[in-house]
Enzyme design. Structure first.
Site, mmCIF file in Angstrom:
data_model
loop_
_atom_site.group_PDB
_atom_site.id
_atom_site.type_symbol
_atom_site.label_atom_id
_atom_site.label_comp_id
_atom_site.label_asym_id
_atom_site.label_seq_id
_atom_site.Cartn_x
_atom_site.Cartn_y
_atom_site.Cartn_z
ATOM 1 N N ASP A 1 -10.337 3.410 -3.467
ATOM 2 C CA ASP A 1 -10.980 2.192 -2.945
ATOM 3 C C ASP A 1 -12.422 2.029 -3.424
ATOM 4 O O ASP A 1 -13.199 2.980 -3.458
ATOM 5 C CB ASP A 1 -10.980 2.217 -1.415
ATOM 6 C CG ASP A 1 -9.578 2.033 -0.855
ATOM 7 O OD1 ASP A 1 -8.616 2.030 -1.642
ATOM 8 O OD2 ASP A 1 -9.466 1.886 0.370
ATOM 9 N N GLY B 1 -3.144 4.655 -8.394
ATOM 10 C CA GLY B 1 -3.023 5.396 -9.651
ATOM 11 C C GLY B 1 -2.200 6.672 -9.546
ATOM 12 O O GLY B 1 -2.097 7.419 -10.530
ATOM 13 N N ASP C 1 0.821 -1.209 0.000
ATOM 14 C CA ASP C 1 0.000 0.000 0.000
ATOM 15 C C ASP C 1 0.863 1.272 0.000
ATOM 16 O O ASP C 1 2.098 1.187 -0.062
ATOM 17 C CB ASP C 1 -0.927 -0.061 1.225
ATOM 18 C CG ASP C 1 -2.346 0.343 0.899
ATOM 19 O OD1 ASP C 1 -2.520 1.198 0.024
ATOM 20 O OD2 ASP C 1 -3.274 -0.178 1.540
HETATM 21 C C1 GLA Z 1 -5.994 1.169 1.334
HETATM 22 C C2 GLA Z 1 -6.152 0.196 0.168
HETATM 23 C C3 GLA Z 1 -7.273 -0.791 0.471
HETATM 24 C C4 GLA Z 1 -6.979 -1.527 1.783
HETATM 25 C C5 GLA Z 1 -6.784 -0.523 2.907
HETATM 26 C C6 GLA Z 1 -6.308 -1.191 4.191
HETATM 27 O O1 GLA Z 1 -7.088 2.021 1.458
HETATM 28 O O2 GLA Z 1 -6.408 0.881 -1.025
HETATM 29 O O3 GLA Z 1 -7.421 -1.702 -0.581
HETATM 30 O O4 GLA Z 1 -5.835 -2.319 1.616
HETATM 31 O O5 GLA Z 1 -5.810 0.459 2.559
HETATM 32 O O6 GLA Z 1 -6.123 -0.284 5.230
#
Ligand code: GLA
Length: 376
Positions: free
Chosen positions: A184, A163, A127
């Site tokens: 997300d 992105g 992440d």
């Molecule tokens: C980000 C990612 C998600 C998930 C959360 C976990 O928002 O984009 O897909 O992994 O972190 O905290």
């Protein structure tokens, strides 16, 4: 790791969020096998954020699993997942903390890659939260990739920087096997529609080795769990799944596989849609007919075996009829060729269409066909 096709699996985040545990992972592994999902190709079982203690081990400096959620440690969980013929995925972050505020891998990349290898991981979602401003995306993904390449285990790097920094321009240089290109998803029609449409110009960057990941599926969530929103109807989930298949995106299930209903199961195991998604040529789909600012498009994708996948979409809020002149596929009327069509949802033989097609669609609905060029 160099994936030749879009990876398929399950990820804990959409439904479970921080409510993950040893038992829940083992039950999910059992369900993936019992419901035939492993045999359909869903091979990665990925634990997302919130799996570790809040601080690194003071002696070893390693990230360690939460003792309450994973009392037997991670290796035991991984061994169980592997014993089911599945691959095991874990999660960390390029910053100092993960998005849910657990330890991140910044400046610990080589130690953590070694730890993930010891835990038995085959996949690492990585992440982008809490990174120091001076550290840029290409640098951080290169670092973790270098660490994974040299950790002694084959681990697929699943980059997740949403992105940022035109990720599609440089991500393939890092060694990542897939990369999140959007923010997300949540369990609503508007969320999956906007995510899908935002990448229309970028699906061409997906190819063997590295695939554009438009997030875990919400299909079958039925508005339960961590990313619940408005929920979707069966018709909408069908559209979501078909769009992800046409886009050649990784298919990571996000619903609770243990309690998945039969409609969802049949959808995500649909052999025609999976064949489109997993087609070995990995060609990019193209917009064959464009209307209503992409809300009412027809997409076409050339498959191996001289077949063409066609998807008629109606992402507007009212019923519409979508048409496709075959000229848009490279079949002018004068060549006297038609298309022999199979309905991808039902497997039904729809006969031969000449010159064009007209497909009536409900709001938010779609139709998908596998077509073969024939003389008419
Ligand atoms: C980000 C990612 C998600 C998930 C959360 C976990 O928002 O984009 O897909 O992994 O972190 O905290």
């Amino acid at each position: 790791m160099f994936p030749k096709k879009p990876p398929l699996g399950f990820n804990t985040w959409n439904t479970f969020g921080e409510n993950i545990s040893d038992a829940m992972i083992r039950e999910t592994a059992d369900a993936i096998v019992e419901k035939g999902l492993r045999d359909a190709g869903y091979e990665y079982l990925v634990i997302d954020d919130c799996w570790s203690e809040k601080q690194r081990d003071p002696v070893t400096d390693k990230i360690v699993p939460d003792k309450v959620k994973f009392p037997q440690g991670m290796r035991a969980v991984a061994d169980y997942v592997h014993s089911k013929g599945l691959k095991f995925g874990m999660y960390s972050c390029a910053g100092v903390r993960t998005c849910a505020d657990y330890p991140g891998s910044y400046d610990h990349e080589f130690l953590d890659a070694k730890t993930f290898a010891e835990y038995g991981a085959d996949f690492l979602k990585y992440d982008f939260c809490y990174k120091p401003a001076h550290a840029n995306g290409p640098l951080l993904y290169r670092r973790i990739s270098m660490a994974l390449e040299n950790c002694g285990r084959d681990i697929l790097l699943s980059a997740c920087n949403w992105g940022c920094d035109n990720v599609h321009d440089w991500i393939r240089t890092t060694g990542a096997g897939m990369y999140r290109s959007t923010g997300d998803i949540s369990d609503s029609f508007v969320s999956f529609r906007d995510i899908f449409l935002s990448q229309i110009d970028n699906y061409c960057h997906s190819a063997p080795g590295c695939f554009n990941d438009i997030d875990m599926l919400t299909v079958g969530m039925r508005n339960r769990g961590n990313v619940a929103a408005t929920g979707c109807s069966d018709l909408e989930y069908r559209t979501e799944f078909a769009l992800w298949c046409m886009a050649g995106a990784p298919l990571m299930l996000g619903c609770d596989v243990r309690t998945m209903d039969d409609t969802t199961l049949q959808l995500v195991k649909n052999p025609y849609l999976l064949r489109i998604n997993q087609d070995e040529a990995c060609r990019t789909m193209f917009v064959a007919q464009q209307e209503h600012e992409n809300l009412h498009n027809v997409y076409a994708r050339l498959l191996t075996d001289h077949e063409i996948a066609l998807m008629f979409t109606n992402l507007t809020d009212s019923p519409r009829r979508q048409w496709l002149p075959f000229d848009a596929l490279g079949l002018p009327v004068a060549v006297k060729k038609g298309l022999h069509l199979t309905n991808a949802f039902t497997g039904e033989d729809c006969g031969i269409a000449k010159e064009y097609m007209h497909v009536p669609l409900q709001a938010h609905d779609c139709a998908v066909f596998i077509a073969k060029v024939v003389d008419v």
